[in-house]
Design a protein around this motif. Structure first.
Motif, PDB file in Angstrom:
ATOM      1  N   ILE A 166     129.369 -49.996  25.045  1.00  0.00           N
ATOM      2  CA  ILE A 166     129.361 -51.371  25.551  1.00  0.00           C
ATOM      3  C   ILE A 166     128.447 -51.478  26.774  1.00  0.00           C
ATOM      4  O   ILE A 166     127.625 -52.399  26.884  1.00  0.00           O
ATOM      5  N   LEU A 167     128.587 -50.529  27.692  1.00  0.00           N
ATOM      6  CA  LEU A 167     127.751 -50.530  28.891  1.00  0.00           C
ATOM      7  C   LEU A 167     126.287 -50.264  28.548  1.00  0.00           C
ATOM      8  O   LEU A 167     125.379 -50.890  29.097  1.00  0.00           O
ATOM      9  N   TYR A 168     126.073 -49.336  27.633  1.00  0.00           N
ATOM     10  CA  TYR A 168     124.718 -48.895  27.259  1.00  0.00           C
ATOM     11  C   TYR A 168     123.889 -50.063  26.732  1.00  0.00           C
ATOM     12  O   TYR A 168     122.737 -50.266  27.144  1.00  0.00           O
ATOM     13  N   THR A 169     124.471 -50.824  25.819  1.00  0.00           N
ATOM     14  CA  THR A 169     123.732 -51.958  25.259  1.00  0.00           C
ATOM     15  C   THR A 169     123.622 -53.098  26.273  1.00  0.00           C
ATOM     16  O   THR A 169     122.625 -53.827  26.282  1.00  0.00           O
ATOM     17  N   SER A 170     124.626 -53.245  27.126  1.00  0.00           N
ATOM     18  CA  SER A 170     124.620 -54.347  28.095  1.00  0.00           C
ATOM     19  C   SER A 170     123.577 -54.156  29.190  1.00  0.00           C
ATOM     20  O   SER A 170     123.222 -55.119  29.880  1.00  0.00           O
ATOM     21  N   VAL A 171     123.084 -52.944  29.371  1.00  0.00           N
ATOM     22  CA  VAL A 171     122.055 -52.691  30.378  1.00  0.00           C
ATOM     23  C   VAL A 171     120.721 -53.323  29.977  1.00  0.00           C
ATOM     24  O   VAL A 171     119.967 -53.801  30.830  1.00  0.00           O
ATOM     25  N   THR A 172     120.422 -53.342  28.665  1.00  0.00           N
ATOM     26  CA  THR A 172     119.095 -53.783  28.219  1.00  0.00           C
ATOM     27  C   THR A 172     119.098 -55.079  27.409  1.00  0.00           C
ATOM     28  O   THR A 172     118.193 -55.904  27.559  1.00  0.00           O
ATOM     29  N   SER A 175     118.993 -47.539  21.162  1.00  0.00           N
ATOM     30  CA  SER A 175     119.649 -48.283  22.242  1.00  0.00           C
ATOM     31  C   SER A 175     120.467 -49.474  21.753  1.00  0.00           C
ATOM     32  O   SER A 175     121.314 -49.980  22.497  1.00  0.00           O
ATOM     33  N   ILE A 176     120.220 -49.935  20.515  1.00  0.00           N
ATOM     34  CA  ILE A 176     120.935 -51.110  20.008  1.00  0.00           C
ATOM     35  C   ILE A 176     121.608 -50.830  18.662  1.00  0.00           C
ATOM     36  O   ILE A 176     122.797 -51.098  18.484  1.00  0.00           O
ATOM     37  N   VAL A 177     120.842 -50.272  17.719  1.00  0.00           N
ATOM     38  CA  VAL A 177     121.377 -50.071  16.369  1.00  0.00           C
ATOM     39  C   VAL A 177     122.466 -48.996  16.353  1.00  0.00           C
ATOM     40  O   VAL A 177     123.541 -49.196  15.775  1.00  0.00           O
ATOM     41  N   THR A 178     122.197 -47.849  16.991  1.00  0.00           N
ATOM     42  CA  THR A 178     123.172 -46.753  16.982  1.00  0.00           C
ATOM     43  C   THR A 178     124.510 -47.147  17.613  1.00  0.00           C
ATOM     44  O   THR A 178     125.566 -46.858  17.035  1.00  0.00           O
ATOM     45  N   PRO A 179     124.539 -47.811  18.780  1.00  0.00           N
ATOM     46  CA  PRO A 179     125.833 -48.255  19.319  1.00  0.00           C
ATOM     47  C   PRO A 179     126.573 -49.216  18.400  1.00  0.00           C
ATOM     48  O   PRO A 179     127.804 -49.286  18.451  1.00  0.00           O
ATOM     49  N   MET A 180     125.835 -49.965  17.583  1.00  0.00           N
ATOM     50  CA  MET A 180     126.473 -50.870  16.636  1.00  0.00           C
ATOM     51  C   MET A 180     127.043 -50.108  15.438  1.00  0.00           C
ATOM     52  O   MET A 180     128.113 -50.439  14.910  1.00  0.00           O
ATOM     53  N   LEU A 181     126.341 -49.047  15.015  1.00  0.00           N
ATOM     54  CA  LEU A 181     126.758 -48.301  13.826  1.00  0.00           C
ATOM     55  C   LEU A 181     127.909 -47.336  14.109  1.00  0.00           C
ATOM     56  O   LEU A 181     128.720 -47.067  13.220  1.00  0.00           O
ATOM     57  N   ASN A 182     127.977 -46.804  15.331  1.00  0.00           N
ATOM     58  CA  ASN A 182     128.974 -45.778  15.628  1.00  0.00           C
ATOM     59  C   ASN A 182     130.414 -46.195  15.317  1.00  0.00           C
ATOM     60  O   ASN A 182     131.153 -45.444  14.665  1.00  0.00           O
ATOM     61  N   PRO A 183     130.874 -47.384  15.755  1.00  0.00           N
ATOM     62  CA  PRO A 183     132.241 -47.786  15.404  1.00  0.00           C
ATOM     63  C   PRO A 183     132.437 -47.943  13.901  1.00  0.00           C
ATOM     64  O   PRO A 183     133.519 -47.628  13.379  1.00  0.00           O
ATOM     65  N   LEU A 184     131.411 -48.425  13.203  1.00  0.00           N
ATOM     66  CA  LEU A 184     131.506 -48.543  11.747  1.00  0.00           C
ATOM     67  C   LEU A 184     131.670 -47.181  11.100  1.00  0.00           C
ATOM     68  O   LEU A 184     132.467 -47.003  10.175  1.00  0.00           O
ATOM     69  N   ILE A 185     130.910 -46.209  11.595  1.00  0.00           N
ATOM     70  CA  ILE A 185     130.980 -44.850  11.034  1.00  0.00           C
ATOM     71  C   ILE A 185     132.373 -44.272  11.230  1.00  0.00           C
ATOM     72  O   ILE A 185     132.971 -43.704  10.312  1.00  0.00           O
ATOM     73  N   TYR A 186     132.919 -44.424  12.451  1.00  0.00           N
ATOM     74  CA  TYR A 186     134.258 -43.885  12.710  1.00  0.00           C
ATOM     75  C   TYR A 186     135.328 -44.631  11.922  1.00  0.00           C
ATOM     76  O   TYR A 186     136.340 -44.053  11.531  1.00  0.00           O
ATOM     77  N   SER A 187     135.099 -45.928  11.676  1.00  0.00           N
ATOM     78  CA  SER A 187     136.084 -46.709  10.919  1.00  0.00           C
ATOM     79  C   SER A 187     136.059 -46.349   9.440  1.00  0.00           C
ATOM     80  O   SER A 187     137.105 -46.275   8.791  1.00  0.00           O
ATOM     81  N   LEU A 188     134.871 -46.135   8.893  1.00  0.00           N
ATOM     82  CA  LEU A 188     134.735 -45.888   7.461  1.00  0.00           C
ATOM     83  C   LEU A 188     134.962 -44.430   7.087  1.00  0.00           C
ATOM     84  O   LEU A 188     135.442 -44.139   5.995  1.00  0.00           O
ATOM     85  N   ARG A 189     134.596 -43.496   8.009  1.00  0.00           N
ATOM     86  CA  ARG A 189     134.686 -42.077   7.679  1.00  0.00           C
ATOM     87  C   ARG A 189     135.967 -41.424   8.171  1.00  0.00           C
ATOM     88  O   ARG A 189     136.226 -40.267   7.854  1.00  0.00           O
ATOM     89  N   ASN A 190     136.771 -42.129   8.954  1.00  0.00           N
ATOM     90  CA  ASN A 190     137.982 -41.552   9.515  1.00  0.00           C
ATOM     91  C   ASN A 190     139.189 -42.336   9.007  1.00  0.00           C
ATOM     92  O   ASN A 190     139.358 -43.513   9.322  1.00  0.00           O
TER      93      ASN A 190
END
Length: 319
Positions: free
Chosen positions: A73-79, A283-298
């Motif tokens: 959240i912080l990472y994407t909000s910086v840019t 900086s934008i796509v990966t932070p968006m995909l990470n929660p999806l990956i954890y939701s779908l793969r876990n």
């Protein structure tokens, strides 16, 4: 804006080009990136909420996951907000002060380094859980988790200190146009009229140190995990063990793949626009995909999401 001194002209404000040449499509780009940004915020907030509310997720692995979500959240909000302002040209959206530019670069580097160390800590957690399950609670206690997370944030905070200090000593006497959508190190150093050899060396050494230390921890952890998986008796045991680290391994591959490509590549003539695309990805796509990956793969996260939101919807229906 420039301030004049006796011997030199010091730039006090920069103009970020962003994605130049998209004037007619800027509203489409604005909508696209705004949607991605809001989606990133909602996803990561949902992960934090679910882990806090579901007692079944009160485990070290998910503690680190909430840390990662806060960081994203912080990472994407910086840019991203500044980039969005540049698309629609509000309140001097393309302009950024000298101090603001260095602050943005510091925060971006700090959070990026912290993510590297957090991913390494999560790899260590998976290593202990799979390779030393009987000692897991002793080795990865809640106190250990807090100390590990605190160390990740602290070392990440210290990472950009030297590069930013050296950059603050440079003279910027014009031009003041940064060909990027945020204050990244390379395009900023390109504008300096001072010798930047020491800065470039420091940037490379610091980046290599962060990447090598964190990737070594992950490589050793996953080497031991693979060795353990190969020596498990049944395929069912291997699948169960691998499922607990599959999401993390996917996130690591995405994040480190783009970082290694961007910062530790051979210096050859490359397209600035292509570098911007790569920057957008990590900086934008990966932070968006990470929660999806954890939701779908876990399965645990997926089940917890279902329980929390079905419970909320049920309460609304009864009301």
């Amino acid at each position: 804006m420039q301030s004049y001194t006796q011997n030199k002209t010091q730039v006090t404000e920069f103009i970020m080009v962003g994605f130049g040449g998209v004037h007619e499509e800027r509203h489409i780009f604005f909508t696209f990136f705004l949607t991605m940004y809001l989606f990133t915020l909602v996803e990561n907030m949902a992960i934090i909420l679910v882990v806090c509310l579901d007692r079944r997720l009160q485990k070290p692995m998910y503690f680190f996951l909430t840390q990662l979500s806060c960081l994203e959240i912080l990472y994407t909000s910086v840019t991203v907000p500044k980039m969005l302002a540049g698309f629609i040209g509000i309140n001097g959206g393309k302009n950024i002060s000298y101090v603001g530019c260095l602050s943005q670069l510091f925060l971006f580097t700090f959070l990026g380094a912290t993510e590297c160390f957090l991913l390494a800590a999560m790899a260590y957690d998976r290593y202990v859980a799979i390779c030393m399950p009987l000692r897991y609670r002793a080795l990865v206690s809640w106190g250990t988790c807090v100390r590990l997370a605190g160390a990740c944030w602290l070392v990440g905070f210290l990472t950009p200190t030297l590069p930013i200090y050296l950059t603050s000593k440079l003279t910027f006497c014009g031009p003041n146009v940064i060909d990027h959508f945020f204050c990244d190190a390379a395009p900023l150093l390109a504008l300096s009229c001072s010798d930047v050899t020491l800065n470039e060396t420091a940037d490379i050494l610091v980046s290599l140190a962060v990447l090598l230390v964190s990737s070594t921890v992950m490589a050793v952890s996953y080497s031991n995990i693979v060795w353990m998986l190969l020596h498990m008796r049944t395929a069912a045991e291997r699948r169960k063990a691998f499922s607990t680290c599959a999401a993390h391994l996917t996130v690591v591959s995405l994040f480190y793949g783009t970082l290694f490509f961007m910062y530790v590549r051979i210096k050859v003539a490359s397209s600035i626009n292509f570098n911007k695309v790569v920057s957008v990805f990590y900086s934008i796509v990966t932070p968006m995909l990470n929660p999806l990956i954890y939701s779908l793969r876990n399965k645990e996260v997926k089940g917890a999401l279902g329980r929390v939101f079905s419970l909320k919807s049920g309460k609304q229906l009864t009301i």
